[in-house]
Design an enzyme around this catalytic site. Structure first.
Site, short mmCIF file in Angstrom:
data_model
loop_
_atom_site.label_atom_id
_atom_site.label_comp_id
_atom_site.label_asym_id
_atom_site.label_seq_id
_atom_site.Cartn_x
_atom_site.Cartn_y
_atom_site.Cartn_z
N ASP A 129 0.93 -1.23 0.09
CA ASP A 129 -0.04 -0.07 0.01
C ASP A 129 0.65 1.17 0.06
O ASP A 129 2.02 1.23 -0.60
CB ASP A 129 -1.09 0.00 1.29
CG ASP A 129 -2.35 0.50 0.85
OD1 ASP A 129 -2.26 1.73 0.62
OD2 ASP A 129 -3.29 -0.15 0.90
N HIS A 162 -3.76 6.31 3.21
CA HIS A 162 -4.47 5.23 2.70
C HIS A 162 -3.84 3.66 3.22
O HIS A 162 -4.67 2.92 3.94
CB HIS A 162 -4.26 5.22 1.17
CG HIS A 162 -5.17 4.11 0.52
ND1 HIS A 162 -4.64 2.83 0.41
CD2 HIS A 162 -6.58 4.15 0.03
CE1 HIS A 162 -5.66 2.14 -0.42
NE2 HIS A 162 -6.72 3.06 -0.46
N SER A 213 -11.13 -0.60 -1.31
CA SER A 213 -9.64 -0.55 -0.38
C SER A 213 -10.05 -0.82 0.90
O SER A 213 -9.36 -1.36 1.79
CB SER A 213 -8.93 0.86 -0.66
OG SER A 213 -8.43 0.90 -1.82
#
Length: 764
Positions: free
Chosen positions: A111, A185, A545
């Protein structure tokens, strides 16, 4: 070709192979015409280079020993209470409690990195012990990632950006040359999978509850390969290669390609191939299915060895209302405090409290200098948006900043249009000032009519009396409705595709659905990706996600409970135990365009909504291994033996599968049923005692389904074979759906979704 070597032997092999790559490149390409980015030595024998000249590619394509060349493509990110919502809290006591749930399991997060200082990742006494002996990863240090970042919760961290560096997109000041997450994220997904138990999720000074990862006791290994500019497949492949070499148990990928790569099949791009080799090494791979919904064929996770995850809503709602002076109540959105007390505050349209000579207009509230400060004091200001900037966080942030600077009592954001805004994306914009966003077109009109009806103007049009009043209620406290999950409108949909021609494949995608809408998780205070959470340590995000790490966490729980299970067995347990109906037995629903909700199909939700409590005890599993996947690849239409050899490095097995649907998956997908097809499925008992199962069939429209035997008994560890025969009875022009359900006397229920396109019936 996969390298199965370990230890010192592996390092020697790696150095030797890397040297061979360098010699090979130097012998074919002039110095300065290329830059080598990576040597792939663990799963694949290959390399990534950056070259601006087409001549270099042509030269390599004709070189002896080169099996395959693939152009690099961009990858995109796909983005408290949810462990309880999916039943993980029921599993925790079986594993020694929440803090030990996932213990000994390493989840590799590919990620945007991680913020090691976030409370969700700080070491606890239980995590101070070293990682499993099988894990050989290391901790790369750097800016905002000191040596003590790997603390027991985080056991490894690396970063990969050579492709981004070669293109000039990587900026060390902005993107950090370390595993640190400047985006947020990666921290969010990591905390969802394995964040610490019962951590206060505080944002803008308000405690939104206590966050927990699905597997709070699991370890995290971080592989930073995505950035604010996206990421490149070559960097992601390097990250996966290193994760497998390090010895992770699970790879969680909340990333996917921005397009289908060229080649004979979507299953044969280099990332899918590498993930196959990771599966061969015993690693479970979980990937986001994409945010391209509700369009059909929008999945970007293709292969049957990958658990592809769609996103759903939960029953957690943030309800906010405003009350007008004449008693009207309007539902709104927005995470904000209420106006103080029970006082009604004067309401003012932005245009009516600003300088009339402003050339830019004031209704959108982007410039504090146009407002008359004496007129805005103590009032709630109405600011207007237009559809083109409704979803832009910086636009909403600009409004809030203006209202704070002019000292108004609060703000209501709405539109003059009578049409409704898309409530699927209804903003939950977090503010510290009283605010509300009115998205219902009729409510917006009624509010503005009430305002106009109570306004007094002089002969020159200036307002002399602001008669309308309003009160904004608290919007940060959640309520729980016990509603069933709904497939989020943006979640990508099947059918899966074989190639760039979008030919439907005999593979079910998505495989499973998990919570992905309005999910709280860890955040990086340096991130500017969402302005309302800038400087905060926790944020609310939506996307597949966010759904993916929920499944990765459940995989960790299953692997702790059943450490000898193969990746296929784990995927099977998750799929066959999923929920397809709500508490009342009504079928789950899926969001479509325009806020329409319809009955969900397997192309919307896969096998259904994940149920962790049942997934750890599925009764039966469908197993498959590397050889089975090779047989699958060799049965893909348009794929010959040479394509498989070039990509995977081994030839097709001598025993061939006739159809892709012959792969032993916990689903049956037939993209073109002409006449009849026999599909065999082999089940293995993972129950503790003998169990007798009865077969129940709900046939898809236009298809007759016969299963034999219709009753069978299987002992622990034993297998049974089911023969499923499909016959077209009424040809159609679309897929239809059904299921085969195996009900055991020991209360196990095994559900096999059917997706069949009845193309033609054969004559007598």
């Amino acid at each position: 070709m996969e390298n199965g070597k370990r230890g010192e032997e592996a390092q020697k092999y790696k150095a030797m192979t890397t040297t061979k790559h360098d010699i090979f490149l130097d012998s074919f390409l002039p110095a300065g015409s290329y830059k080598k980015l990576y040597s792939y030595t663990h799963l694949l024998n290959g390399f990534a280079i950056y070259a601006k000249s087409e001549k270099a590619i042509k030269t390599l394509s004709g070189a002896k020993g080169v099996r395959l060349i693939q152009e690099d493509i961009k990858m995109a990110k796909m983005t408290t209470y949810t462990p309880r919502y999916i039943g993980a809290n029921v599993v925790w006591p079986l594993l020694g409690g929440a803090e030990k749930a996932g213990d000994g399991v390493v989840i590799g997060m590919v990620d945007t990195g991680i913020d090691p200082s976030n409370p969700s990742f700080l070491s606890t006494s239980d995590q101070a012990k070293p990682p499993p002996a099988s894990f050989k990863g290391t901790c790369q240090t750097g800016e905002r990632f000191p040596p003590d970042s790997c603390n027991g919760k985080i056991v490894g961290a690396r970063w990969f950006a050579r492709a981004g560096q070669a293109t000039g997109e990587f900026n060390a000041t902005m993107h950090y040359a370390s595993p640190y997450d400047p985006d947020g994220h990666g921290s969010h997904t990591a905390s969802t999978a394995a964040g610490n138990f019962h951590t206060p999720a505080i944002s803008k000074g308000y405690n939104f509850g206590h966050a927990s990862g699905v597997a709070p006791g699991a370890h995290l290994a971080i592989y930073k390969a995505a950035y604010s500019f996206g990421g490149y497949m070559s960097d992601v492949i390097a990250a996966v290669d290193k994760a497998v070499e390090d010895g992770v148990d699970i790879i969680s990928l909340s990333l996917g390609p921005t397009s289908i790569t060229s080649g004979p099949a979507s299953f044969l791009n280099l990332l899918e191939t590498q993930l196959l080799l990771a599966t061969k090494a015993g690693i479970s791979v979980v990937q986001a299915v994409g945010n391209g919904g509700p369009d059909a064929n929008s999945v970007v996770s293709f292969s049957p060895w990958i658990t592809s995850v769609g996103a759903s809503t939960t029953d957690r709602k943030y309800n906010k209302s405003i009350i007008t002076g004449n008693g009207q109540v309007f539902s709104c959105s927005g995470l904000s405090p209420s106006t103080p007390g029970e006082t009604m505050y004067p309401l003012a349209l932005a245009d009516d409290v600003s300088n009339t000579n402003s050339t830019d207009g004031s209704s959108n509230c982007q410039d504090p200098d146009v407002f008359i400060r004496s007129l805005v004091q103590g009032k709630v200001i109405i600011c207007m948006f237009v559809s083109s900037n409704y979803y832009e966080g910086d636009f909403l942030a600009g409004i809030v900043d203006t209202i704070q600077k002019i000292g108004a009592a609060g703000v209501i954001i709405t539109d003059r249009s009578s049409s409704d805004s898309d409530t699927e994306y209804q903003p939950t914009f977090l503010t510290t000032i009283p605010s509300a966003i009115v998205v219902n077109g009729a409510d917006a009109q009624a509010l503005l009519e009430y305002y106009d009806d109570n306004l007094v103007r002089d002969t020159e049009g200036s307002v002399t009396t602001f008669g309308a009043t309003i009160r904004i209620l608290e919007g940060r406290r959640a309520s729980y409705t016990r509603e069933a999950p709904v497939v989020a409108e943006y979640s990508s949909r099947g059918p899966d595709v074989d190639d760039m021609q979008m030919q439907a494949a005999d593979v079910l995608k998505p495989n499973i659905m998990a919570p992905g809408h309005h999910i709280w998780g860890a955040w990086s205070p340096t991130s500017d990706a969402m302005l309302e959470f800038q400087g905060e340590s926790y944020a609310m995000l939506s996307g597949t996600s966010m759904a993916t790490p929920h499944v990765a966490g459940v995989v960790a729980l299953i692997r702790q409970r059943h450490p000898k299970w193969s990746p296929a067995m784990v995927m099977s347990a998750i799929m066959t135990t999923a929920d397809v109906s709500d508490r009342s037995g009504r079928p789950l629903m899926a969001g479509r365009d325009g806020g329409v909700v319809e009955r969900a199909t397997p192309f919307d939700m896969g096998a259904g909504a994940i149920n962790a409590a049942r997934a750890v005890d599925p009764g039966l599993v469908f197993d498959a291994g590397y050889r089975d996947y090779l047989q699958f690849l060799c049965a893909v239409p348009g794929v010959d033996d040479g394509a498989v050899l070039r990509t995977v490095g081994v030839p097709c097995p001598s025993s061939r599968a006739r159809w892709c649907s012959d792969l032993n998956t916990p689903s049956v997908t037939v993209a073109s049923l002409v006449g009849s097809r026999r599909v065999d499925r082999r089940v293995t008992s993972v129950g503790a005692e003998n169990e007798t199962y009865m077969v129940h069939v709900q046939a898809p429209d236009g298809v007759a389904v016969r299963v034999s035997p219709d009753t069978f008994t299987v002992a622990p560890g034993a297998t049974a074979t089911l023969r499923i025969v499909l016959n077209t009875t009424a040809p159609g022009n679309t897929f239809s759906f059904g299921e085969v359900v195996l009900r055991g006397e020991k209360k196990h229920t095994v559900r096999i979704p059917l997706a069949v396109y009845p193309a033609a019936a054969l004559g007598p």
